[in-house]
Write a protein that holds these residues in place. Structure first.
Motif, PDB file in Angstrom:
ATOM      1  N   ASP A 146      -8.972 -12.090   3.086  1.00 38.14           N
ATOM      2  CA  ASP A 146      -8.496 -13.148   3.969  1.00 38.14           C
ATOM      3  C   ASP A 146      -8.656 -14.518   3.328  1.00 38.14           C
ATOM      4  O   ASP A 146      -9.455 -14.701   2.417  1.00 38.14           O
ATOM      5  CB  ASP A 146      -9.283 -13.110   5.283  1.00 38.14           C
ATOM      6  CG  ASP A 146      -9.111 -11.792   6.014  1.00 38.14           C
ATOM      7  OD1 ASP A 146      -7.979 -11.276   6.028  1.00 38.14           O
ATOM      8  OD2 ASP A 146     -10.096 -11.279   6.552  1.00 38.14           O
ATOM      9  N   VAL A 147      -7.879 -15.463   3.827  1.00 35.91           N
ATOM     10  CA  VAL A 147      -7.919 -16.856   3.372  1.00 35.91           C
ATOM     11  C   VAL A 147      -8.107 -17.731   4.602  1.00 35.91           C
ATOM     12  O   VAL A 147      -7.486 -17.487   5.639  1.00 35.91           O
ATOM     13  CB  VAL A 147      -6.600 -17.258   2.670  1.00 35.91           C
ATOM     14  CG1 VAL A 147      -6.601 -18.736   2.311  1.00 35.91           C
ATOM     15  CG2 VAL A 147      -6.349 -16.396   1.447  1.00 35.91           C
ATOM     16  N   SER A 148      -8.959 -18.731   4.494  1.00 35.11           N
ATOM     17  CA  SER A 148      -9.053 -19.723   5.564  1.00 35.11           C
ATOM     18  C   SER A 148      -9.147 -21.107   4.947  1.00 35.11           C
ATOM     19  O   SER A 148      -9.718 -21.290   3.882  1.00 35.11           O
ATOM     20  CB  SER A 148     -10.258 -19.464   6.477  1.00 35.11           C
ATOM     21  OG  SER A 148     -11.465 -19.680   5.790  1.00 35.11           O
ATOM     22  N   VAL A 149      -8.522 -22.055   5.625  1.00 31.24           N
ATOM     23  CA  VAL A 149      -8.541 -23.452   5.219  1.00 31.24           C
ATOM     24  C   VAL A 149      -8.798 -24.243   6.492  1.00 31.24           C
ATOM     25  O   VAL A 149      -8.139 -24.008   7.502  1.00 31.24           O
ATOM     26  CB  VAL A 149      -7.190 -23.898   4.612  1.00 31.24           C
ATOM     27  CG1 VAL A 149      -7.259 -25.349   4.140  1.00 31.24           C
ATOM     28  CG2 VAL A 149      -6.752 -22.970   3.489  1.00 31.24           C
ATOM     29  N   LYS A 150      -9.766 -25.158   6.463  1.00 26.46           N
ATOM     30  CA  LYS A 150      -9.993 -25.974   7.659  1.00 26.46           C
ATOM     31  C   LYS A 150     -10.289 -27.404   7.295  1.00 26.46           C
ATOM     32  O   LYS A 150     -10.739 -27.705   6.198  1.00 26.46           O
ATOM     33  CB  LYS A 150     -11.095 -25.394   8.536  1.00 26.46           C
ATOM     34  CG  LYS A 150     -12.486 -25.522   8.013  1.00 26.46           C
ATOM     35  CD  LYS A 150     -13.461 -24.944   9.043  1.00 26.46           C
ATOM     36  CE  LYS A 150     -14.876 -25.016   8.553  1.00 26.46           C
ATOM     37  NZ  LYS A 150     -15.819 -24.496   9.541  1.00 26.46           N
ATOM     38  N   VAL A 151     -10.022 -28.279   8.258  1.00 23.56           N
ATOM     39  CA  VAL A 151     -10.267 -29.706   8.125  1.00 23.56           C
ATOM     40  C   VAL A 151     -11.135 -30.120   9.303  1.00 23.56           C
ATOM     41  O   VAL A 151     -10.826 -29.779  10.448  1.00 23.56           O
ATOM     42  CB  VAL A 151      -8.950 -30.519   8.167  1.00 23.56           C
ATOM     43  CG1 VAL A 151      -9.234 -32.003   8.058  1.00 23.56           C
ATOM     44  CG2 VAL A 151      -7.997 -30.060   7.088  1.00 23.56           C
ATOM     45  N   THR A 152     -12.198 -30.851   9.004  1.00 23.50           N
ATOM     46  CA  THR A 152     -13.050 -31.385  10.064  1.00 23.50           C
ATOM     47  C   THR A 152     -13.097 -32.903   9.940  1.00 23.50           C
ATOM     48  O   THR A 152     -12.914 -33.459   8.853  1.00 23.50           O
ATOM     49  CB  THR A 152     -14.477 -30.820   9.985  1.00 23.50           C
ATOM     50  OG1 THR A 152     -15.030 -31.103   8.695  1.00 23.50           O
ATOM     51  CG2 THR A 152     -14.491 -29.314  10.222  1.00 23.50           C
TER      52      THR A 152
ATOM     53  N   GLY B  60      -8.053 -29.195  12.186  1.00 20.01           N
ATOM     54  CA  GLY B  60      -7.041 -28.152  12.091  1.00 20.01           C
ATOM     55  C   GLY B  60      -7.482 -27.061  11.161  1.00 20.01           C
ATOM     56  O   GLY B  60      -8.494 -27.171  10.468  1.00 20.01           O
ATOM     57  N   GLY B  61      -6.705 -25.989  11.162  1.00 20.65           N
ATOM     58  CA  GLY B  61      -7.052 -24.885  10.292  1.00 20.65           C
ATOM     59  C   GLY B  61      -5.897 -23.927  10.102  1.00 20.65           C
ATOM     60  O   GLY B  61      -4.885 -23.984  10.808  1.00 20.65           O
ATOM     61  N   LEU B  62      -6.075 -23.060   9.118  1.00 20.47           N
ATOM     62  CA  LEU B  62      -5.086 -22.055   8.781  1.00 20.47           C
ATOM     63  C   LEU B  62      -5.832 -20.789   8.379  1.00 20.47           C
ATOM     64  O   LEU B  62      -6.832 -20.858   7.668  1.00 20.47           O
ATOM     65  CB  LEU B  62      -4.232 -22.548   7.611  1.00 20.47           C
ATOM     66  CG  LEU B  62      -3.137 -21.636   7.078  1.00 20.47           C
ATOM     67  CD1 LEU B  62      -1.995 -22.477   6.505  1.00 20.47           C
ATOM     68  CD2 LEU B  62      -3.629 -20.669   6.026  1.00 20.47           C
ATOM     69  N   THR B  63      -5.364 -19.647   8.870  1.00 15.92           N
ATOM     70  CA  THR B  63      -5.888 -18.361   8.414  1.00 15.92           C
ATOM     71  C   THR B  63      -4.719 -17.543   7.880  1.00 15.92           C
ATOM     72  O   THR B  63      -3.586 -17.670   8.341  1.00 15.92           O
ATOM     73  CB  THR B  63      -6.598 -17.575   9.531  1.00 15.92           C
ATOM     74  OG1 THR B  63      -5.694 -17.325  10.599  1.00 15.92           O
ATOM     75  CG2 THR B  63      -7.817 -18.349  10.049  1.00 15.92           C
ATOM     76  N   ALA B  64      -5.017 -16.717   6.886  1.00 16.93           N
ATOM     77  CA  ALA B  64      -3.987 -15.901   6.253  1.00 16.93           C
ATOM     78  C   ALA B  64      -4.636 -14.657   5.663  1.00 16.93           C
ATOM     79  O   ALA B  64      -5.851 -14.555   5.577  1.00 16.93           O
ATOM     80  CB  ALA B  64      -3.280 -16.703   5.154  1.00 16.93           C
ATOM     81  N   TRP B  65      -3.796 -13.725   5.244  1.00 24.75           N
ATOM     82  CA  TRP B  65      -4.255 -12.521   4.554  1.00 24.75           C
ATOM     83  C   TRP B  65      -3.514 -12.407   3.234  1.00 24.75           C
ATOM     84  O   TRP B  65      -2.428 -12.965   3.064  1.00 24.75           O
ATOM     85  CB  TRP B  65      -4.042 -11.264   5.404  1.00 24.75           C
ATOM     86  CG  TRP B  65      -2.669 -11.151   5.996  1.00 24.75           C
ATOM     87  CD1 TRP B  65      -2.295 -11.497   7.265  1.00 24.75           C
ATOM     88  CD2 TRP B  65      -1.463 -10.699   5.355  1.00 24.75           C
ATOM     89  NE1 TRP B  65      -0.950 -11.276   7.449  1.00 24.75           N
ATOM     90  CE2 TRP B  65      -0.414 -10.774   6.295  1.00 24.75           C
ATOM     91  CE3 TRP B  65      -1.176 -10.220   4.081  1.00 24.75           C
ATOM     92  CZ2 TRP B  65       0.890 -10.405   5.989  1.00 24.75           C
ATOM     93  CZ3 TRP B  65       0.134  -9.854   3.780  1.00 24.75           C
ATOM     94  CH2 TRP B  65       1.143  -9.942   4.734  1.00 24.75           C
ATOM     95  N   VAL B  66      -4.109 -11.698   2.297  1.00 23.82           N
ATOM     96  CA  VAL B  66      -3.487 -11.450   0.997  1.00 23.82           C
ATOM     97  C   VAL B  66      -3.433  -9.946   0.783  1.00 23.82           C
ATOM     98  O   VAL B  66      -4.423  -9.236   0.971  1.00 23.82           O
ATOM     99  CB  VAL B  66      -4.286 -12.113  -0.149  1.00 23.82           C
ATOM    100  CG1 VAL B  66      -3.740 -11.699  -1.500  1.00 23.82           C
ATOM    101  CG2 VAL B  66      -4.274 -13.622  -0.003  1.00 23.82           C
ATOM    102  N   TRP B  67      -2.257  -9.458   0.408  1.00 24.00           N
ATOM    103  CA  TRP B  67      -2.073  -8.040   0.097  1.00 24.00           C
ATOM    104  C   TRP B  67      -1.122  -7.948  -1.075  1.00 24.00           C
ATOM    105  O   TRP B  67       0.037  -8.390  -0.980  1.00 24.00           O
ATOM    106  CB  TRP B  67      -1.517  -7.297   1.310  1.00 24.00           C
ATOM    107  CG  TRP B  67      -1.327  -5.837   1.105  1.00 24.00           C
ATOM    108  CD1 TRP B  67      -2.080  -5.007   0.301  1.00 24.00           C
ATOM    109  CD2 TRP B  67      -0.333  -5.019   1.700  1.00 24.00           C
ATOM    110  NE1 TRP B  67      -1.604  -3.729   0.384  1.00 24.00           N
ATOM    111  CE2 TRP B  67      -0.532  -3.696   1.234  1.00 24.00           C
ATOM    112  CE3 TRP B  67       0.703  -5.258   2.584  1.00 24.00           C
ATOM    113  CZ2 TRP B  67       0.271  -2.637   1.628  1.00 24.00           C
ATOM    114  CZ3 TRP B  67       1.500  -4.196   2.972  1.00 24.00           C
ATOM    115  CH2 TRP B  67       1.276  -2.906   2.499  1.00 24.00           C
TER     116      TRP B  67
END
Length: 150
Positions: A41-47, A55-62
């Protein structure tokens, strides 16, 4: 009534144990069928300065594919370009992990235009979302070797 030896069909609310088991079983099946193991999984967040989520973003890698699951930016921060920064960071991480392509789905009342602005191309849509909306599927090649750039 359940008869001994016969399967039980149980309908209910979200079952996290069942979800985990299904994910493991499907990952194993998919890996056997494709030869590509999930990369995680991938996550990116801003605080903000106070530690509150902007904000944030979640994703998966396959394999060589990265799929965005969720992207959200707090309403009072949406004009600050944070959505663009989140998506660019996720794309850079996907490339770092060997991905050649991104994919995402977005309801018509959400942000398909945002993704198109960032180079994503609509590849399909599913009607039937409440309010007369549709689920829009988009993809983007990340490298010169990816689909659409061959």
């Amino acid at each position: 009534m359940t008869v001994a030896g016969e399967p039980n069909l149980i309908v209910g609310e979200q079952d996290s144990e069942l979800t985990g088991r299904l994910e493991r079983e499907l990952d194993a099946f998919n890996e056997a069928a494709t030869g590509a193991a999930p990369h995680g999984d991938v996550s990116v967040k801003v605080t903000d300065a106070d530690g509150r989520l902007v904000g944030g973003l979640t994703a998966w890698v396959w394999g060589r594919l990265c799929g965005i699951e969720l992207l959200w930016v707090r309403e009072d921060c949406r004009a600050g370009g944070w959505g663009s920064k989140l998506i660019r960071a996720a794309e850079a991480e996907a490339v770092r992990r060997g991905c050649e392509r991104m994919m995402v789905s977005s309801y018509t009342f959400q942000a398909p235009g945002f993704y198109q602005h960032h180079g994503y191309v609509e590849v399909g849509r599913v009607p039937g979302i409440p309010g007369g909306h549709a689920d829009v599927y988009l993809t983007k090649a990340l490298t010169d070797r990816g689909p659409g750039r061959e």
